[in-house]
Design an enzyme around this catalytic site. Sequence first.
Site, PDB file in Angstrom:
ATOM      1  N   GLU A 107     -20.246  -0.528  37.922  1.00 52.50           N
ATOM      2  CA  GLU A 107     -21.204  -0.385  39.009  1.00 52.50           C
ATOM      3  C   GLU A 107     -22.620  -0.326  38.437  1.00 52.50           C
ATOM      4  OE1 GLU A 107     -22.197  -0.826  41.943  1.00 52.50           O
ATOM      5  OE2 GLU A 107     -20.957   0.448  43.194  1.00 52.50           O
ATOM      6  N   ASP A 116     -25.077   6.830  43.575  1.00 58.35           N
ATOM      7  CA  ASP A 116     -25.880   7.936  44.081  1.00 58.35           C
ATOM      8  C   ASP A 116     -25.034   8.818  44.992  1.00 58.35           C
ATOM      9  OD1 ASP A 116     -26.090   6.244  46.388  1.00 58.35           O
ATOM     10  OD2 ASP A 116     -28.051   5.561  45.751  1.00 58.35           O
TER      11      ASP A 116
END
Length: 174
Positions: A97, A101
């Site tokens: 990735e 977050d």
Amino acid sequence: MADKIRVLLKEEEVNARISEIAAQVSKDYEGKCVHLICILKGGVFFTCELAKRLTVPVTMDFMSVSSYGSGTVSSGVVKIIKDLDEPLENKEVLIVEDIIDSGRTLAYLIEVLKQRKPASIRLCTLLDKPERRVKKQVAVDYTCFTIPDEFVVGFGLDYDQKYRNLPYIGVIEQ
């Protein structure tokens, strides 16, 4: 480019850290083939750079998963836009990735992929924003950089499809 972009992580820093992470991944998967799942679009730059540096056999597949739209804040709704081409059964899976977050997308994705019976699933990210984490159960196995809660671009990360091609990680200044 009309936006002013402040350099957060220089190209040399990013490349050096990817090499370090690749060495650790290669050590951890020694004697095995690692199946990289690149999360498009942002993860493609990082995935390619990581794959080039791995010393173990590598296979690769791609998924497109979204929780953003055209804004800068996650919508919270996860959609699989492009699914994998290959089955995962008995594969050593490493999800790659660009940034993590809230963790919503990855929490959802990991549960979907576990149902496909891989031998293992680990997570590798270029950037991590742990202070934004909503889904605390998302465990990141390999992190290149932990960054503050700023909206970043470059090295695959975009703002409304722009700035992916920057060779560094930058912050758009307001």
